[in-house]
Enzyme design. Structure first.
Site, PDB file in Angstrom:
ATOM      1  N   HIS A 132     -17.298 -54.762  41.619  1.00  0.00           N
ATOM      2  CA  HIS A 132     -18.399 -54.656  42.583  1.00  0.00           C
ATOM      3  C   HIS A 132     -18.904 -56.032  43.021  1.00  0.00           C
ATOM      4  CE1 HIS A 132     -18.904 -50.285  42.010  1.00  0.00           C
ATOM      5  NE2 HIS A 132     -18.555 -50.539  40.757  1.00  0.00           N
ATOM      6  N   HIS A 137     -16.676 -40.734  42.778  1.00  0.00           N
ATOM      7  CA  HIS A 137     -16.540 -40.490  44.218  1.00  0.00           C
ATOM      8  C   HIS A 137     -15.685 -39.254  44.529  1.00  0.00           C
ATOM      9  CE1 HIS A 137     -18.416 -44.367  45.298  1.00  0.00           C
ATOM     10  NE2 HIS A 137     -18.050 -44.622  44.067  1.00  0.00           N
ATOM     11  N   ASP A 146     -23.084 -50.648  48.802  1.00  0.00           N
ATOM     12  CA  ASP A 146     -22.994 -50.589  47.336  1.00  0.00           C
ATOM     13  C   ASP A 146     -23.938 -51.585  46.645  1.00  0.00           C
ATOM     14  OD1 ASP A 146     -22.066 -50.584  44.687  1.00  0.00           O
ATOM     15  OD2 ASP A 146     -20.130 -51.509  45.161  1.00  0.00           O
ATOM     16  N   HIS A 175     -12.174 -43.291  42.445  1.00  0.00           N
ATOM     17  CA  HIS A 175     -12.949 -43.242  41.204  1.00  0.00           C
ATOM     18  C   HIS A 175     -13.656 -41.894  41.026  1.00  0.00           C
ATOM     19  CE1 HIS A 175     -13.148 -47.851  40.570  1.00  0.00           C
ATOM     20  NE2 HIS A 175     -12.215 -47.297  39.814  1.00  0.00           N
ATOM     21  N   ASP A 206     -17.388 -48.393  47.441  1.00  0.00           N
ATOM     22  CA  ASP A 206     -17.564 -49.458  46.443  1.00  0.00           C
ATOM     23  C   ASP A 206     -16.702 -50.630  46.877  1.00  0.00           C
ATOM     24  OD1 ASP A 206     -19.153 -47.852  44.892  1.00  0.00           O
ATOM     25  OD2 ASP A 206     -17.618 -47.415  43.387  1.00  0.00           O
TER      26      ASP A 206
HETATM   27 ZN   LIG Z   1     -18.571 -45.936  42.374  1.00  0.00          ZN
HETATM   28 ZN   LIG Z   2     -15.495 -47.340  42.452  1.00  0.00          ZN
END
Ligand SMILES: [Zn+2]
Ligand SMILES: [Zn+2]
Length: 565
Positions: free
Chosen positions: A377, A85, A202, A82, A170
Site C-alpha cells: 500500500h 475485495h 486507498d 485479494h 489498493d
Molecule cells: Zn484491500
Molecule cells: Zn489488496
C-alpha cells in the site's frame, strides 16, 4: 406502483456513491455507484472475524440495499484478487447473480471460489485487462494498471454523465515492479488534466511517511538469509503475493536451492498463476510434496501458507510438528515474509515460540536490518503524488479505519490538490453528487456485517448464513476438557454442556459419541498441540462441528473450554 414513487424521490440526474463496506473498518470493501436506475458495484470483499466472534468463519457486507434495488444492479467490477475485495462474491452471487468484471488473475481466483460453491455454471464472468474499457449502463469504465502486493491489479476510471470518478482499488507506486508492469502514472495524469469529479483512494498506509519500498527491496535480505541458512529454509508469505513467490523462486535458484510448496492455498494459487504464465518456474526447480521430507535440507526452500498462524494452516502445523510433508529441526530457518496483521499478534508470536523451542532460526517483521517484507500500500509521498496527478474536485478516503481515512483527508488538505471538498464517509453513508456541481452527504442506507459459516477447510459444505435467529435455532454446545498443562493428558473424560441443541431422547447417544470424537482429537494431536490451547480448541471445534453436522444436520455454536488441571 410503490417502487415508482420511491424512484421519483431520487433526482434522476445525480450520481450517488454508496459505500457498503471498508470505510471505517479493515476489510470487506464494497461500494455502489448509482446514476438514475443503474447501479454499478465495485468489489465485494470479506473480513476475517475478530477472535471473539467464535464459531464464525468470515464476515461479509450486508447487501440489503442492493437487494432492495436488485433490478437496477448491472454488474460487479473487481479491482484485484485479494480476499477483502473478492471474498464475498460467492455469497452475493447466490443472491444477486449479475455479471462480474475482472482481470485474468482476479477472475481465475473468483472462478475457483465459485466452483467450490457450485455456482460457476450460472456465473457470468467477463474478463478485462488494463487499458481496456467496458460500457455498463451509463458508466464507461477504463481499467488502469496499478502496482500492489498481488498481480493484475487495476484502478477504475469511471466516466459518468456527471464526470469522471476514479476508484484506486489498493495500490502503491512501485517504480521497479517484479513483473515489469509499472503503475500507470500516465493514465492518472491524463484524467487529471481532463478533470476528475471525485477520487476514492486507498488509505491503508497513510500513517507511514515517505515511500513504500519497491517489492524488489526484499531480494537482498532473502538472498542473504538463503545463503546464510545452514539447513533448509521455510518461507511463509500470503499465497496471493505472486511477486513475493516469484522472488523466492528466483532467489532459491540463485542460491542453489530447489523449492517445494505446502499448504492448500499456496499450492492452488501457484498453480493458477503458473497456468496463466504469471509465475515463472524454471524446469527442474520444484520438489514434489512427497519428496520434501527426504530432500537434502541444504538445497531446499519450502514455501508455506499460514503467515498469520491460522490454526489449521501449513505453518502452524509445521510449528507443532504435525505436518505430513516436513518436520523442521535445529538449524532450519523460518522466514515470515509478511506483515503481522493487528489482532493476530498473540497467535503469531505463539507460533514463533513453538519454532524457537525447536531451535529454529526465525526471522519476522520488526527486525532492524533490511526488510523481509514490504507493504503493498502507498505511503504518504505516493498518496501525495496521486492526489497531485488526479486533482479531483471531490476527494473521499476509502479502505481504512476511521483514523486512517481522517489522516488521509488531512494529507489531501495539506497537498491542496482537491478543488471543492474532502468528504469523510462511513460504510452505509452515501454521498450525492448533483448536476449543479455540489456534493451532499445523505441519509444512511442499511449496511453492516453479516457473519458466515463456510464449513471447515477440508470439506466444502453448503453455505449457511448464520444470523442470530439461526444461532438460537441450532443452539450452543460447550465441550469442557480438563488437560494437564505439563503432560498434555486429560484429567477426566470430557463433558459437554448444551443449550437449545438437541431433544433429550436421542441426544444422549449423540453426546456420548461426541465425547469420543473429542478424546480421539486429543489423542491424535502432538504433545505441543496439546499444550497450545488455541490450537487444540480449534481442532476440537472443527472435528465436533463436522460430527454434529453429520449426525443432526444442525450447526450449533461450539465453544470449547479447556480447564487446566
Ligand atoms: Zn484491500
Ligand atoms: Zn489488496
Amino acid at each position: 406502483m410503490a417502487r415508482r414513487d420511491k424512484r421519483k424521490l431520487l433526482s434522476t440526474n445525480s450520481l450517488w456513491a454508496i459505500p457498503l463496506g471498508g470505510l471505517g473498518e479493515f476489510g470487506m470493501n464494497m461500494m455502489a455507484l448509482r446514476y438514475g436506475d443503474d447501479i454499478l458495484v465495485i468489489d465485494a470483499g470479506l473480513m476475517f472475524p475478530e477472535q471473539e466472534l467464535l464459531g464464525v468463519d468470515i464476515v461479509i457486507p450486508d447487501i440489503t440495499y442492493l437487494k432492495q434495488n436488485r433490478e437496477m444492479v448491472r454488474a460487479i467490477v473487481l479491482t484485484h484478487a485479494h480476499e477483502d475485495h473478492i471474498g464475498a462474491i460467492p455469497y452475493i452471487l447466490g443472491d444477486l447473480n449479475v455479471p462480474v468484471y475482472g482481470t485474468q488473475f482476479t477472475l481465475a481466483l473468483v472462478r475457483k471460489k465459485l466452483e467450490e460453491h457450485a455456482l460457476l455454471d450460472k456465473a457470468d464472468l467477463r474478463e478485462v485487462a488494463a487499458g481496456q474499457t467496458s460500457s455498463i449502463g451509463p458508466f464507461q469504465i477504463e481499467y488502469v494498471h496499478v502496482t500492489h502486493s498481488t498481480i493484475d491489479c487495476v484502478a477504475l476510471a469511471i466516466r459518468t454523465p456527471l464526470g469522471v470518478v476514479i476508484h484506486t482499488g489498493d495500490f502503491k507506486i512501485d517504480p521497479t515492479p517484479v513483473d515489469g508492469k509499472p503503475f500507470d502514472l500516465h493514465a492518472f495524469a491524463r484524467y487529471g488534466q481532463q478533470g476528475v469529479l471525485a477520487l476514492f483512494s486507498d488509505s491503508t498506509n497513510v500513517e507511514r511517511p515517505g515511500f513504500t519500498p519497491s517489492e524488489k527491496a526484499v531480494v537482498v535480505r532473502l538472498e542473504e538469509l538463503f545463503r546464510a541458512a545452514p539447513r533448509r529454509v521455510v518461507v511463509s508469505c500470503f499465497s496471493s503475493s505472486v511477486h513475493r513467490i516469484q522472488q523466492v523462486i528466483n532467489v532459491a535458484r540463485g542460491t542453489g536451492r530447489k523449492v517445494g510448496f505446502v499448504g492448500r492455498s499456496m499450492v492452488d494459487n501457484i498453480e493458477i498463476a503458473h497456468s496463466l504464465n504469471k509465475l515463472r518456474i524454471p524446469d527442474g526447480s520444484v520438489v514434489r510434496p512427497q519428496d520434501i521430507r527426504s530432500f537434502d535440507p541444504n538445497k531446499l526452500v519450502v514455501l508455506a501458507s499460514g503467515t498469520q498462524a491460522e490454526p489449521m494452516s501449513a505453518l502452524s502445523r509445521i510449528a507443532v510438528d504435525n505436518h505430513r510433508a516436513l518436520t523442521i529441526n535445529e538449524g532450519d530457518t523460518v522466514i515470515l515474509s509478511s506483515r503481522i496483521i493487528p489482532g493476530n499478534e498473540k497467535q503469531i508470536f505463539r507460533m514463533i515460540d513453538h519454532l524457537f523451542r525447536r531451535h529454529v532460526l526465525v526471522y519476522y517483521e520488526g527486525g532492524r536490518s533490511a526488510p523481509i517484507h514490504v507493504s503493498g500500500h502507498a505511503s504518504q509521498e505516493e498518496q501525495k503524488i496521486l492526489l497531485q496527478l488526479v486533482r479531483p474536485k471531490f476527494f473521499v478516503p476509502i479502505h481504512g479505519e476511521y483514523r486512517q481515512m481522517f489522516q488521509h483527508a488531512a494529507l489531501a488538505e495539506q497537498v491542496g490538490a482537491v478543488g471543492a471538498e474532502i468528504l469523510l464517509l462511513d460504510s452505509g453513508h452515501p454521498v450525492e453528487f448533483t448536476a449543479d456541481g455540489n456534493a451532499y452527504k445523505r441519509e444512511p442506507v442499511p449496511a453492516g456485517r453479516v457473519c458466515v459459516d463456510r464449513g471447515s477447510l477440508e470439506e466444502i459444505e453448503e453455505v449457511v448464513i448464520r444470523d442470530r435467529q439461526h444461532l438460537s435455532a441450532d443452539g450452543v454446545v460447550v465441550p469442557i476438557i480438563a488437560i494437564d498443562k505439563n503432560t498434555g493428558l486429560m484429567g477426566t473424560p470430557p463433558e459437554i454442556v448444551t443449550r437449545g441443541f438437541l431433544p433429550s431422547d436421542d441426544g444422549h447417544e449423540i453426546m456420548n459419541k461426541a465425547r469420543e470424537v473429542i478424546v480421539r482429537t486429543i489423542e491424535q494431536s502432538s504433545a505441543e498441540e496439546k499444550t497450545d490451547w488455541t490450537v487444540i480448541k480449534e481442532k476440537i471445534r472443527v472435528d465436533l462441528k463436522r460430527f454434529l453436522n453429520k449426525q443432526t444436520a444442525k450447526r450449533p455454536l461450539i465453544l470449547p473450554v479447556i480447564l487446566e488441571v
